[in-house]
Design a protein around this motif. Structure first.
Motif, PDB file in Angstrom:
ATOM      1  N   LEU A  34       0.847  -1.477   0.240  1.00  0.00           N
ATOM      2  CA  LEU A  34      -0.203   0.121  -0.318  1.00  0.00           C
ATOM      3  C   LEU A  34       0.820   1.788   0.105  1.00  0.00           C
ATOM      4  N   VAL A  35       0.766   1.791  -0.995  1.00  0.00           N
ATOM      5  CA  VAL A  35       1.812   3.091  -1.353  1.00  0.00           C
ATOM      6  C   VAL A  35       0.849   4.430  -0.770  1.00  0.00           C
ATOM      7  N   PHE A  36       1.707   5.487  -0.124  1.00  0.00           N
ATOM      8  CA  PHE A  36       0.765   6.296   0.032  1.00  0.00           C
ATOM      9  C   PHE A  36       1.529   7.890   0.154  1.00  0.00           C
ATOM     10  N   THR A  37       0.643   8.753  -1.351  1.00  0.00           N
ATOM     11  CA  THR A  37       1.539  10.434  -1.582  1.00  0.00           C
ATOM     12  C   THR A  37       0.397  11.111  -1.261  1.00  0.00           C
ATOM     13  N   GLU A  38       0.460  11.769  -2.153  1.00  0.00           N
ATOM     14  CA  GLU A  38       0.011  13.326  -2.091  1.00  0.00           C
ATOM     15  C   GLU A  38       1.077  14.501  -2.552  1.00  0.00           C
ATOM     16  N   HIS A  39      -0.184  14.185  -3.706  1.00  0.00           N
ATOM     17  CA  HIS A  39      -0.234  15.087  -5.360  1.00  0.00           C
ATOM     18  C   HIS A  39      -0.133  16.313  -5.080  1.00  0.00           C
ATOM     19  N   ASP A  40       0.816  16.834  -6.419  1.00  0.00           N
ATOM     20  CA  ASP A  40       0.515  18.745  -6.998  1.00  0.00           C
ATOM     21  C   ASP A  40      -0.397  18.555  -7.519  1.00  0.00           C
ATOM     22  N   VAL A  86      -5.176  12.604   1.245  1.00  0.00           N
ATOM     23  CA  VAL A  86      -4.328  11.447   1.493  1.00  0.00           C
ATOM     24  C   VAL A  86      -4.718  10.283   0.742  1.00  0.00           C
ATOM     25  N   VAL A  87      -3.769   9.984  -0.811  1.00  0.00           N
ATOM     26  CA  VAL A  87      -3.793   8.645  -1.803  1.00  0.00           C
ATOM     27  C   VAL A  87      -3.203   7.553  -1.520  1.00  0.00           C
ATOM     28  N   GLY A  88      -3.698   6.859  -1.461  1.00  0.00           N
ATOM     29  CA  GLY A  88      -4.163   5.132  -1.150  1.00  0.00           C
ATOM     30  C   GLY A  88      -3.992   4.538  -2.328  1.00  0.00           C
ATOM     31  N   ILE A 138     -16.539  11.873   0.267  1.00  0.00           N
ATOM     32  CA  ILE A 138     -14.992  12.401   1.180  1.00  0.00           C
ATOM     33  C   ILE A 138     -13.807  11.615   0.534  1.00  0.00           C
ATOM     34  N   ALA A 139     -14.065  10.738  -0.218  1.00  0.00           N
ATOM     35  CA  ALA A 139     -13.158   9.834  -0.372  1.00  0.00           C
ATOM     36  C   ALA A 139     -13.477   9.530  -2.199  1.00  0.00           C
ATOM     37  N   ALA A 140     -13.220   9.563  -3.064  1.00  0.00           N
ATOM     38  CA  ALA A 140     -12.879   9.232  -4.557  1.00  0.00           C
ATOM     39  C   ALA A 140     -12.053   7.840  -4.362  1.00  0.00           C
ATOM     40  N   ILE A 141     -12.508   6.860  -4.927  1.00  0.00           N
ATOM     41  CA  ILE A 141     -12.043   5.471  -5.677  1.00  0.00           C
ATOM     42  C   ILE A 141     -11.794   5.491  -7.478  1.00  0.00           C
ATOM     43  N   ALA A 150      -3.882  -4.939  -9.188  1.00  0.00           N
ATOM     44  CA  ALA A 150      -4.605  -3.800  -8.867  1.00  0.00           C
ATOM     45  C   ALA A 150      -3.578  -2.954  -8.618  1.00  0.00           C
ATOM     46  N   TYR A 151      -4.513  -1.542  -9.314  1.00  0.00           N
ATOM     47  CA  TYR A 151      -3.348  -0.029  -8.862  1.00  0.00           C
ATOM     48  C   TYR A 151      -3.955   1.277  -9.564  1.00  0.00           C
ATOM     49  N   HIS A 152      -3.544   2.249  -8.948  1.00  0.00           N
ATOM     50  CA  HIS A 152      -4.358   3.140  -8.530  1.00  0.00           C
ATOM     51  C   HIS A 152      -5.037   3.351  -6.861  1.00  0.00           C
ATOM     52  N   GLY A 153      -5.944   3.358  -7.022  1.00  0.00           N
ATOM     53  CA  GLY A 153      -6.715   3.392  -5.543  1.00  0.00           C
ATOM     54  C   GLY A 153      -7.739   4.014  -5.195  1.00  0.00           C
ATOM     55  N   PHE A 154      -7.438   5.611  -4.392  1.00  0.00           N
ATOM     56  CA  PHE A 154      -8.160   6.217  -3.315  1.00  0.00           C
ATOM     57  C   PHE A 154      -7.693   7.368  -2.821  1.00  0.00           C
ATOM     58  N   ALA A 155      -8.390   7.573  -3.063  1.00  0.00           N
ATOM     59  CA  ALA A 155      -8.237   9.510  -2.458  1.00  0.00           C
ATOM     60  C   ALA A 155      -9.671   9.714  -1.124  1.00  0.00           C
TER      61      ALA A 155
END
Length: 218
Positions: A34-40, A86-88, A138-141, A150-155
């Motif tokens: 599970l990768v976490f990031t915060e995007h520009d 928070v993007v997962g 409050i959250a998108a998938i 699987a990849y991409h995920g949720f925000a």
């Protein structure tokens, strides 16, 4: 299951890094991750939207806001990513499941439980992905899959600039259907990004064996 924090990234960079992790997962070089990031700031255009991106701002406004537009191969419509969100990206093997709808419901359950732990009750809405507080999303998938990895995920919106959502019709949601919100908007005090990541990983890690086991047993 392992967790990785990439910190803040540009969306195209994160996409390329995901592709490498997908290849590594397919070849068994890494475990489920599970990768976490915060995007520009970025508007990402999903496969369901296509060329009709529902961008309401003109290029000059986008430039002033520092927002780029990037097509992506995930499912879903156009959405916004940016600081305070928070993007997962779960890079996980679904070959024992082969059910993307069940996986989407799993991601929703992870976020519902995580948000509940943080003090906010959220739910699903019939016919719509993501999680909601009433009619406020409050959250998108949005996910993609390659050879059942699987990849991409949720925000999950922690404390983003919600004005940036006004530049699009987010996830195809018309104003009559709902709005967008955040933990900062709904709670007396917003949790830190680190706390949110920690809770999300804990819930994902706790539910993942059950999801794989219960699905494959059917």
């Amino acid at each position: 299951m392992q967790s990785i924090d990439w910190g803040r990234t540009a969306y195209p960079e994160a996409t390329e890094r995901q592709k490498q992790l997908v290849a590594d997962r397919i070849e068994g070089r890494i475990p489920d991750t599970l990768v976490f990031t915060e995007h520009d700031p970025v508007y990402t255009i999903g496969l369901r939207t296509g060329a009709d991106a529902h961008v309401l701002w003109d290029p000059a406004q986008l430039e002033r806001q520092g927002i780029t537009i990037v097509p992506t191969n995930r499912g879903g419509d156009i959405t916004y990513h940016g600081p305070g969100q928070v993007v997962g990206y779960p890079i996980v093997d679904l070959s024992a499941v082969k059910d993307l709808h069940a996986y989407l419901r799993f991601l929703e359950e992870v976020m519902i439980r995580a948000v509940g732990t943080l003090g906010l009750a959220a739910t699903r809405r019939n016919g719509l992905t993501g999680i909601w507080v009433g009619t406020r999303k409050i959250a998108a998938i949005g996910v993609a899959v390659r050879r059942w990895v699987a990849y991409h995920g949720f925000a999950l919106n922690v404390a983003p600039d919600l004005n940036h959502f006004s530049g699009i019709v987010p996830c195809g949601i018309a104003p009559t259907e709902g709005t967008v919100t955040s933990l900062a908007q709904e709670l007396p005090t917003a949790p830190s990004m680190a706390e949110v990541r920690e809770v999300l990983f804990a819930e994902f890690n706790a539910l993942w064996p059950q999801f794989i086991g219960s699905t494959t047993a059917q």
